[in-house]
Design a protein around this motif. Structure first.
Motif, PDB file in Angstrom:
ATOM      1  N   ARG A  75       0.775  -1.113   0.012  1.00  0.00           N
ATOM      2  CA  ARG A  75      -0.121   0.058   0.064  1.00  0.00           C
ATOM      3  C   ARG A  75       0.866   1.231   0.128  1.00  0.00           C
ATOM      4  O   ARG A  75       1.703   1.278   0.721  1.00  0.00           O
ATOM      5  N   GLN A  76       0.663   2.159  -0.861  1.00  0.00           N
ATOM      6  CA  GLN A  76       1.499   3.367  -1.062  1.00  0.00           C
ATOM      7  C   GLN A  76       0.344   4.614  -0.715  1.00  0.00           C
ATOM      8  O   GLN A  76      -0.326   4.818  -1.696  1.00  0.00           O
ATOM      9  N   SER A  77       0.598   5.366   0.520  1.00  0.00           N
ATOM     10  CA  SER A  77      -0.182   6.503   0.711  1.00  0.00           C
ATOM     11  C   SER A  77       0.497   7.648  -0.036  1.00  0.00           C
ATOM     12  O   SER A  77       1.730   7.477  -0.160  1.00  0.00           O
TER      13      SER A  77
ATOM     14  N   LEU B  36       2.033  -5.476   2.720  1.00  0.00           N
ATOM     15  CA  LEU B  36       0.829  -5.905   3.367  1.00  0.00           C
ATOM     16  C   LEU B  36       0.702  -7.464   3.482  1.00  0.00           C
ATOM     17  O   LEU B  36       0.482  -7.698   4.783  1.00  0.00           O
ATOM     18  N   ILE B  37       0.985  -8.247   2.713  1.00  0.00           N
ATOM     19  CA  ILE B  37       0.745  -9.526   2.574  1.00  0.00           C
ATOM     20  C   ILE B  37       1.611 -10.031   1.584  1.00  0.00           C
ATOM     21  O   ILE B  37       1.927  -9.451   0.404  1.00  0.00           O
ATOM     22  N   TYR B  38       2.028 -11.472   1.600  1.00  0.00           N
ATOM     23  CA  TYR B  38       2.731 -12.076   0.873  1.00  0.00           C
ATOM     24  C   TYR B  38       1.982 -13.660   0.803  1.00  0.00           C
ATOM     25  O   TYR B  38       1.794 -14.258   1.709  1.00  0.00           O
TER      26      TYR B  38
ATOM     27  N   PRO C  60      -3.180  -4.007   8.104  1.00  0.00           N
ATOM     28  CA  PRO C  60      -3.387  -3.202   9.103  1.00  0.00           C
ATOM     29  C   PRO C  60      -4.461  -3.377  10.065  1.00  0.00           C
ATOM     30  O   PRO C  60      -4.178  -3.153  11.376  1.00  0.00           O
ATOM     31  N   ASN C  61      -5.451  -4.099   9.992  1.00  0.00           N
ATOM     32  CA  ASN C  61      -6.411  -4.554  10.774  1.00  0.00           C
ATOM     33  C   ASN C  61      -7.395  -5.755  10.125  1.00  0.00           C
ATOM     34  O   ASN C  61      -7.013  -6.082   8.806  1.00  0.00           O
ATOM     35  N   ASP C  62      -8.396  -6.160  10.847  1.00  0.00           N
ATOM     36  CA  ASP C  62      -8.996  -7.319  10.214  1.00  0.00           C
ATOM     37  C   ASP C  62      -9.965  -6.814   9.104  1.00  0.00           C
ATOM     38  O   ASP C  62     -11.136  -7.778   8.732  1.00  0.00           O
ATOM     39  N   ARG C  63     -10.080  -5.536   8.802  1.00  0.00           N
ATOM     40  CA  ARG C  63     -11.092  -5.228   7.722  1.00  0.00           C
ATOM     41  C   ARG C  63     -10.367  -5.645   6.271  1.00  0.00           C
ATOM     42  O   ARG C  63     -10.961  -5.595   4.984  1.00  0.00           O
TER      43      ARG C  63
END
Lengths: 116, 117
Positions: free
Chosen positions: B36-38, B46-48, B61-64
């Motif tokens: 994610r690039q803000s 984030l995830i691999y 960042p959270n469960d959303r």
């Protein structure tokens, strides 16, 4: 945790001249990779150059070269004979050597403008 | 050959809505990453995925936030109950099989720009 710091938010250079972008990083690992990525307005990240930490020789790719100082944890990018197409965001990045998740840790970037 | 593709290129949604972002990796690449690039920042992991399984989701960042890769190729990043702070460019990258001691270059897609109003 590994961190990557780019202290120059913006840089500019005249076409055909040389510019150096700075990067420092922090890690407790001994084996890792360092990278410079270019991100033009199209958003696509393009690998410019990479350096393996175990190699003492600095990597070069045509007009791009690095100055890797492992003890100082410094990894700067030199662009020679700058061209208008070099205008972009440049990100320094780190990945450790362990295999498995080779996630990249990026700095905040340096916006480079090449002026005609 | 074809590179990494991401759809949609841009997505505008309202706060509280659900969104799905899609990534098509390079054919044969078993490793897939989401970043994610803000605005004004470098990409953040984030995830691999290695194959079908999430090998490292420590950056979510959270469960959303949730991602899947059911057949080991296409991946979908899912965001529930979107918030304005989720606005960013979401980048996907793929690489060949990850082998200990050998780095495999990550090839990035053009990203999806998500705007949450």
């Amino acid at each position: 945790a590994q961190t990557v710091t780019q202290s120059q938010p913006e840089m500019s250079v005249q076409e055909a001249e040389t510019v150096t972008l700075s990067c420092t990083y922090d890690t407790s690992e001994n084996n890792y990779y360092l990278f410079w990525y270019k991100q033009p307005p199209s958003r696509q990240m393009i690998l410019v150059i990479r350096q393996e930490a175990y190699k003492q020789q600095n990597a070069t790719e045509n007009r791009f070269s690095v100055n890797f100082q492992k003890a100082a944890k410094s990894f700067s990018l030199k662009i020679s004979d700058s061209q208008l197409g070099d205008t972009a965001m440049y990100f320094c990045a780190f990945a450790d050597y362990q295999g498995g998740s080779e996630k990249l840790v990026f700095g905040k970037g340096t916006k480079l403008t090449v002026n005609p | 050959g074809a590179g990494v593709s991401q759809t949609p290129s841009n997505k505008v949604t309202e706060k509280g809505k659900y969104v799905e972002l899609r990534c098509d990796p390079i054919s044969g690449h078993t490793a897939l990453y989401w970043y994610r690039q803000s605005l004004g920042q470098g990409p953040e992991f984030l995830i691999y995925f290695q194959g079908t399984g999430a090998a490292d989701d420590s950056g979510l960042p959270n469960d959303r936030f949730f991602a899947v890769r059911p057949e080991g190729s296409v991946s979908t990043l899912k965001i529930q109950r979107t918030e304005r702070g989720d606005s960013a460019v979401y980048l996907c990258a793929s690489s060949a099989t990850s082998t200990s001691g050998q780095y495999n270059e990550q090839f990035f897609g053009p990203g999806t720009r998500l705007t949450v109003l």
